[in-house]
Design an enzyme around this catalytic site. Sequence first.
Site, short mmCIF file in Angstrom:
data_model
loop_
_atom_site.label_atom_id
_atom_site.label_comp_id
_atom_site.label_asym_id
_atom_site.label_seq_id
_atom_site.Cartn_x
_atom_site.Cartn_y
_atom_site.Cartn_z
N GLN A 184 0.84 -1.21 0.00
CA GLN A 184 0.00 0.00 0.00
C GLN A 184 0.88 1.26 0.00
O GLN A 184 2.07 1.18 0.31
CB GLN A 184 -0.89 0.01 1.25
CG GLN A 184 -0.15 -0.22 2.55
CD GLN A 184 -0.99 -0.97 3.60
OE1 GLN A 184 -2.22 -0.97 3.57
NE2 GLN A 184 -0.32 -1.63 4.53
N HIS A 220 -9.14 3.05 19.30
CA HIS A 220 -8.40 1.95 19.91
C HIS A 220 -9.06 1.48 21.20
O HIS A 220 -9.14 0.27 21.46
CB HIS A 220 -6.94 2.36 20.13
CG HIS A 220 -6.21 2.58 18.84
ND1 HIS A 220 -5.46 3.72 18.57
CD2 HIS A 220 -6.16 1.84 17.70
CE1 HIS A 220 -4.95 3.63 17.36
NE2 HIS A 220 -5.38 2.51 16.80
N ASP A 225 -0.34 -0.22 13.79
CA ASP A 225 0.07 1.02 14.47
C ASP A 225 0.22 0.79 15.97
O ASP A 225 0.77 1.65 16.68
CB ASP A 225 -0.93 2.15 14.17
CG ASP A 225 -2.35 1.76 14.55
OD1 ASP A 225 -3.25 1.96 13.71
OD2 ASP A 225 -2.57 1.23 15.65
N ASP A 242 -0.46 -12.48 6.57
CA ASP A 242 -1.85 -12.27 6.18
C ASP A 242 -2.76 -12.81 7.28
O ASP A 242 -2.72 -14.01 7.60
CB ASP A 242 -2.12 -13.01 4.86
CG ASP A 242 -3.51 -12.69 4.31
OD1 ASP A 242 -3.69 -12.79 3.08
OD2 ASP A 242 -4.41 -12.35 5.11
N GLY A 243 -3.59 -11.94 7.83
CA GLY A 243 -4.48 -12.36 8.91
C GLY A 243 -5.44 -13.44 8.47
O GLY A 243 -5.85 -14.29 9.27
N ASP A 253 -8.67 -5.19 13.17
CA ASP A 253 -8.35 -3.76 13.05
C ASP A 253 -7.70 -3.55 11.70
O ASP A 253 -6.49 -3.26 11.58
CB ASP A 253 -7.41 -3.36 14.19
CG ASP A 253 -6.96 -1.92 14.09
OD1 ASP A 253 -5.98 -1.55 14.79
OD2 ASP A 253 -7.56 -1.15 13.30
N THR A 313 -7.62 -2.31 7.42
CA THR A 313 -7.99 -1.23 6.52
C THR A 313 -9.34 -1.58 5.87
O THR A 313 -9.91 -2.62 6.14
CB THR A 313 -6.91 -1.09 5.43
OG1 THR A 313 -6.48 -2.40 5.03
CG2 THR A 313 -5.72 -0.31 5.91
N GLU A 314 -9.80 -0.67 5.03
CA GLU A 314 -11.08 -0.87 4.33
C GLU A 314 -11.01 -2.12 3.45
O GLU A 314 -9.91 -2.57 3.12
CB GLU A 314 -11.32 0.34 3.43
CG GLU A 314 -11.10 1.67 4.11
CD GLU A 314 -12.40 2.42 4.26
OE1 GLU A 314 -12.63 2.93 5.37
OE2 GLU A 314 -13.18 2.44 3.32
N PRO A 366 -5.08 -5.37 0.33
CA PRO A 366 -4.77 -6.56 1.15
C PRO A 366 -5.90 -6.94 2.10
O PRO A 366 -5.94 -8.06 2.58
CB PRO A 366 -3.51 -6.15 1.91
CG PRO A 366 -3.51 -4.67 1.91
CD PRO A 366 -4.17 -4.25 0.64
N1 SAM Z 1 -8.02 1.89 12.39
C1 SAM Z 1 -7.81 1.73 10.95
C2 SAM Z 1 -9.14 1.63 10.24
O1 SAM Z 1 -10.17 1.48 10.91
O2 SAM Z 1 -9.12 1.72 8.99
C3 SAM Z 1 -6.94 0.53 10.70
C4 SAM Z 1 -5.54 0.79 11.13
S1 SAM Z 1 -4.38 -0.50 10.96
C5 SAM Z 1 -3.00 0.44 10.56
C6 SAM Z 1 -4.86 -1.29 9.45
C7 SAM Z 1 -3.87 -2.38 9.12
O3 SAM Z 1 -4.48 -3.47 8.45
C8 SAM Z 1 -2.73 -1.92 8.19
O4 SAM Z 1 -1.53 -1.82 8.90
C9 SAM Z 1 -2.67 -3.01 7.10
O5 SAM Z 1 -1.35 -3.34 6.74
C10 SAM Z 1 -3.41 -4.14 7.79
N2 SAM Z 1 -3.94 -5.18 6.88
C11 SAM Z 1 -4.64 -5.02 5.74
N3 SAM Z 1 -4.94 -6.21 5.20
C12 SAM Z 1 -4.43 -7.17 6.05
C13 SAM Z 1 -4.41 -8.59 6.05
N4 SAM Z 1 -4.99 -9.31 5.06
N5 SAM Z 1 -3.80 -9.22 7.08
C14 SAM Z 1 -3.21 -8.51 8.09
N6 SAM Z 1 -3.18 -7.15 8.14
C15 SAM Z 1 -3.78 -6.50 7.11
#
Ligand code: SAM
Length: 276
Positions: A31, A62, A86, A137-138, A155, A157-158, A162
Amino acid sequence: MELWYTEKQTDTFGITAKITKTYVHEQTEFQQLDVIETEQFGTMLVLDGMVMTTVKDEFVYHEMVAHPVLFTHPHPEHVLVVGGGDGGVIREIMKHPGVKKAVLVDIDGKVIEYSKKYLPSIAGELDNPRVEVLVGDGFMHIHDHKHTYDVIMVDSTEPVGPAVNLFTRGFYQGIYEALKDDGIFVAQTDNPWFKADLIQTVNRDVKEVFPIVRVYCANIPTYPSGLWTFTMGSKKYDPLEVDETAIPEIETNYYTPRLHKAAFVLPRFVENLVKS
Ligand code: SAM
């Protein structure tokens, strides 16, 4: 010359913040990652053009991801955070001494690296001995860890890039299987003004997997629309049946024992999205 960062929250609406400095501007493997200094909200993490967290209002999100679910489960000991690089949710989980181990799985190690460097007030507990930080990957992690966790927090991203798999029925089934028999999960489920369809779809999918499904809200000024939802799926414990007078006062700035149940009282237009 004035510099402003603008997030287009829809194709025709957004927010803009006056910025004083750019710390990071990098395309990672997953990203676009930016860390900027804003006059109004301080240091801000932005992923793919979307505000992830700011040092001024991060406590709302949080605290509201971590505490409702951790005060609903009577003895959460083993917790998983999917995303959350974060470190803010981990920081809140550490306020629960009964949690023996918190595992964080974020797909992008750069988010963890830059959060530690530029967002120490948020990322400060990622090195706690009770925390295990994994880069991966979660979606895969939950399928490799059946019947493991008391609580899972998503927690992410949209549902783009990923995170696209993290809002699917298959993912919620995987979460169900990664939870112990009395486990609970919570996910951030975006805003009812611009993402009503997503909230409805997630609610339908989670209800097909979990016997108890509850939605609650919080005010997050830097997130799209400012009104944010969270969806909780539980195998046994209902957040609305918790005795809030028994919830201990911990160090928070948004969540309180009184807010624990009040947060689940929804505005009618949100209620209408999630009533079965
Ligand atoms: N609070 C924010 C929100 O509500 O949009 C989210 C913050 S946190 C930084 C989002 C994290 O999700 C990112 O660091 C991203 O790398 C992670 N992420 C996205 N897809 C993922 C996946 N498939 N597995 C694990 N982490 C993932």
